[in-house]
Structure formats: structure tokens, C-alpha cells
Design a protein around this motif. Structure first.
Motif, mmCIF file in Angstrom:
data_model
loop_
_atom_site.group_PDB
_atom_site.id
_atom_site.type_symbol
_atom_site.label_atom_id
_atom_site.label_comp_id
_atom_site.label_asym_id
_atom_site.label_seq_id
_atom_site.Cartn_x
_atom_site.Cartn_y
_atom_site.Cartn_z
ATOM 1 N N ASN A 186 0.820 -1.212 0.000
ATOM 2 C CA ASN A 186 0.000 0.000 0.000
ATOM 3 C C ASN A 186 0.860 1.271 0.000
ATOM 4 O O ASN A 186 0.530 2.276 0.619
ATOM 5 N N TRP A 231 -0.609 3.116 -5.588
ATOM 6 C CA TRP A 231 -1.934 2.614 -5.943
ATOM 7 C C TRP A 231 -2.357 3.185 -7.286
ATOM 8 O O TRP A 231 -1.677 4.037 -7.872
ATOM 9 N N SER A 232 -3.487 2.708 -7.752
ATOM 10 C CA SER A 232 -4.032 3.178 -9.017
ATOM 11 C C SER A 232 -4.567 4.594 -8.856
ATOM 12 O O SER A 232 -5.051 4.976 -7.783
ATOM 13 N N ASP A 289 -2.938 10.592 -2.338
ATOM 14 C CA ASP A 289 -4.258 10.060 -2.030
ATOM 15 C C ASP A 289 -5.353 10.722 -2.853
ATOM 16 O O ASP A 289 -5.247 11.879 -3.254
ATOM 17 N N ARG A 315 -10.145 5.669 -4.102
ATOM 18 C CA ARG A 315 -9.519 4.434 -3.625
ATOM 19 C C ARG A 315 -9.995 4.034 -2.235
ATOM 20 O O ARG A 315 -9.669 2.949 -1.763
ATOM 21 N N ASP A 320 -7.792 -1.655 -9.761
ATOM 22 C CA ASP A 320 -8.539 -0.463 -10.148
ATOM 23 C C ASP A 320 -9.611 -0.125 -9.112
ATOM 24 O O ASP A 320 -9.982 1.041 -8.939
ATOM 25 N N LYS A 321 -10.108 -1.153 -8.409
ATOM 26 C CA LYS A 321 -11.186 -0.973 -7.432
ATOM 27 C C LYS A 321 -10.724 -1.221 -6.000
ATOM 28 O O LYS A 321 -11.536 -1.209 -5.079
ATOM 29 N N TYR A 322 -9.449 -1.426 -5.828
ATOM 30 C CA TYR A 322 -8.921 -1.838 -4.526
ATOM 31 C C TYR A 322 -9.095 -0.759 -3.465
ATOM 32 O O TYR A 322 -8.649 0.378 -3.615
ATOM 33 N N CYS A 323 -9.757 -1.147 -2.373
ATOM 34 C CA CYS A 323 -9.924 -0.279 -1.214
ATOM 35 C C CYS A 323 -9.121 -0.906 -0.074
ATOM 36 O O CYS A 323 -9.462 -2.001 0.389
#
Length: 392
Positions: free
Chosen positions: A199, A202-203, A243, A247, A307-310
Motif C-alpha cells: 500500500n 496505488w491506481s 491520495d 480508492r 482499479d477498485k482496490y480499497c
């Protein structure tokens, strides 16, 4: 098709893909929505740029005051140093400058700097850019550009595709904030994926679907022409360590039971259960929206999951077909895993048999690598999977 074209571009050493203004604007606005002061009092460096014509330079110069920036620096490669050659179109700003040099224009990179209202019109914008030749050809690895990197706060660019690994390492060693464009598959590179897992990167804001449209200078590799401009679609994404709100948005998911009943994917709907991997205790989830909300075990998902990672919702455990043992020795259980689909199943699109035992390489096709498994059946290597687990 887009992947084939990118490979062709790499073979031709064509790194000249120019990012559209609206793509830059939309991406930057996402960080501003999350933090209105993200660029305030910051020095922003745009390396690997073409300041005369770059939309990166144009965006940050035109919005310099609104963003509250301290300094904008933009550097370019010398035309002679570029791997893909095309006719150089000089700007009015350069040819009308007293220090214009027709030889240096070909052999030296250029640096554009914006800090204050040079014209005296009461605004700081594109007209106030000051430029000069660099001492060298503008390579980001050079001592002078590296020094500019070390003086900056945020690096924003679309680096040459053929030098992406080198550029990524150059950025990460600096510890600077960055927003950059890369090919979708770069997330699986062994030098890059661990940063996603931890982490640390990120995208970006833009969704992965559809790739990105760039202006291209190569007339032999054009997907469409818009208002007389040659355009090319490349499977690209934004990568960042800044940030943004998207995300942190939780994926809205169905339970495993509801997925098996109602999923829009034929690979899931109507099945009795999700497929289980032969050599690792995890289930196969071929689509991100098919992740079961009530499953607490390990799941193998497509790389597009990023792409959708939280990070508040899931943790990333590892990646298939990926050698990162030195950094993450606990991944040995599935690092050497390869997913296979039997040749018999290719036509139907069924998930097919997965095995990693005694598979022998027997040849490579145009798009697939073929193996013979322990049962004597020909199989081909499948897509990589990221292993994830829901956070408790």
C-alpha cells in the motif's frame, strides 16, 4: 489489439505518446478534491516532457496560481537522443529567443521554469515560462535532471514506455510524491508489485476500462484521426502515491450464494460453488464484481482488481507467476503457481482444469505459452491472479 499495438510500438522504439489535456485535468482534479492544498507551495517537476507542446506543462502553467504552486519545472529529451525519430516542430517561444541555437536544439534537452509574473500582466501563466538548454540531452537519469528531481516535491509525467522500469526505480529511490502513467501490466512487474502489496502506491483516479487515447507522432500506427490529429489507444493507467477519494470507496458486493444465483457472469452463475485452486487454499474469482462479500478466505482475482482496490476493505497477499521470494518469502506457497486452461476448453471459454504439477513447456504461440500437464493434455498458461483476503 491495444496490447499488440503497444508491443509493436516498443519494438519500433516509439515512446512518443502525448497525453490529452482533459485526461490530465480530470486526473489532477481528483487529488485536489481530496486535498485542495495538494500542490500548494510545492515544486512540481515534469520530466520526460516536451515543454513546447506538452499538455502537462500547459495544465500546470495555466493553473499555477489556482493551485498555489511555488515552482514548475519541465524538461525534455533532445530530439537526437529519442529512440523514435520524427520531424521536430519548433515553437515560437524557442525560435524567437536570443539564446536559440539550431545545433543545441537537436542535441540538448530543454528546461522550462515558471515561478513569477514575467510579463507584468498581473498573472502567472503559460506566457511567463522561461526556458534554456540543459547541459545534456535531458535523460532523466542524468545528474542534472536527477538534481531537479531531488529539489522537487511532486513528479508528474508520462514516461517513455520502453524505460518504464528504470523510471519507476528512479522515482522510488527519491522518495518523492508522484503521479505518472504506465501500462496496465506494469503492476505485475516484480520490482513494482510489492509497492502495491504494501500500500505504498496505488491506481490513480481514472478507471482502467478502455485504456487511454494519446496523440501519436507515428503516422504508421494510428487508431483514429480526430480534428486532423493522429490518435492511438494504449492500455494505460495512472499510478500514484498521492491520495484520492475513489480508492477509499468500498466495493458493493453480493454474497457467495447470491453470486452463484444471480451473477451476470456465466462463469459464476448457476455453479454449485466457486472453483478451488489445486495447489493453494484459495478460490478463483475471475471478475472483481464477483468477489463474495461473505467469504473470509483467500481469493484469486484479476489484476484489474487494483482499479477498485480499497485498502480498508481488502488486504493483498501476493501474485501468481511472480518471483518476489527475496522480499516476501512467505509467498512461496503460491508464487510458482501457474493457472492453466485445457485446450479442450478454449472454444467454450470454460474455466477448465488448473494444475501446476509436472507441466512441461512444449512451445509458444502468438499469444499463449503451451505446456503438457501430468495427464498428457496440452494446456496454455492463463492470466495472472492477485491473491486477496477480506479485512476482518
Amino acid at each position: 489489439m491495444a496490447n499488440e499495438k503497444l508491443s509493436a510500438a516498443k519494438s519500433a522504439k516509439n515512446d512518443e505518446f502525448y497525453t490529452q489535456y482533459h485526461d490530465i485535468e480530470r486526473e489532477m482534479e481528483a487529488y485536489l478534491e481530496y486535498d485542495t492544498d495538494v500542490f500548494r507551495d510545492k515544486t512540481v517537476l515534469l520530466p520526460c516532457d516536451d515543454p513546447d507542446w506538452s499538455n502537462f506543462t500547459r495544465y500546470f502553467a495555466q493553473n499555477f496560481e489556482r493551485l498555489g504552486m511555488r515552482k514548475l519545472i519541465s524538461t525534455s529529451y533532445a530530439p537526437e537522443s529519442k529512440k523514435y525519430k520524427y520531424p521536430v516542430q519548433l515553437s515560437f517561444l524557442e525560435t524567437n529567443s536570443p539564446h536559440y541555437d539550431s545545433v543545441k536544439t537537436q542535441t540538448h534537452g530543454k528546461i522550462f521554469v515558471l515561478t513569477h509574473d514575467k510579463t507584468g500582466d498581473g498573472r502567472i501563466n503559460l506566457d511567463d515560462l522561461e526556458w534554456d538548454y540543459l547541459q545534456g540531452d535531458g535523460d532523466f537519469r542524468s545528474k542534472e535532471v536527477t538534481q531537479l528531481r531531488d529539489e522537487s516535491d511532486i513528479i508528474v509525467t508520462n514516461p517513455p514506455f520502453s524505460l518504464f522500469r528504470d523510471f519507476f526505480a528512479w522515482i522510488m529511490e527519491s522518495g518523492k510524491s508522484f503521479i505518472m502513467i504506465g501500462n496496465k501490466n506494469c503492476v505485475t512487474i516484480k520490482e513494482i508489485f510489492p509497492y502495491f502489496k504494501e500500500n505504498k502506491i496505488w491506481s490513480g483516479r481514472k478507471e482502467w476500462a478502455g485504456g487511454m487515447w494519446f496523440e501519436t507522432k507515428n503516422p504508421d500506427d494510428v487508431d483514429k484521426v480526430v480534428d486532423g490529429i493522429n490518435m492511438k489507444n494504449v492500455p494505460s493507467i495512472w499510478l500514484t502515491n498521492l491520495d484520492h477519494g475513489r480508492r477509499h470507496q468500498y466495493l458493493q458486493l453480493m454474497t457467495m450464494e447470491d453470486n452463484l444465483k444471480y451473477s451476470r457472469h456465466k462463469e459464476i452463475k448457476g455453479k454449485n460453488s466457486y472453483e478451488q485452486y489445486d495447489n493453494y487454499d484459495a478460490i478463483e474469482v475471475p471478475f472483481t464484481d464477483a468477489i463474495p462479500s461473505d467469504y473470509n478466505g483467500v481469493m484469486g482475482v484479476p489484476i484489474s482488481f487494483l482499479d477498485k482496490y480499497c485498502p480498508e476493505q481488502f488486504e493483498i497477499l501476493g501474485l501468481t507467476q511472480f518471483g518476489c521470494h527475496d522480499d516476501f518469502p512467505d509467498l512461496r506457497r503460491y508464487n510458482e503457481y501457474k493457472e492453466y486452461r485445457t485446450i479442450d476448453d478454449i472454444e467454450t471459454g470454460a474455466l477448465g482444469t488448473k494444475t501446476n504439477e509436472n507441466a512441461v513447456l512444449i512451445g509458444k504461440g502468438e499469444k499463449k505459452t503451451y505446456y503438457m500437464n501430468k495427464e498428457g493434455r496440452m494446456v496454455h498458461s492463463e492470466y495472472k491472479r492477485i491473491f486477496i483476503r477480506k479485512k476482518q
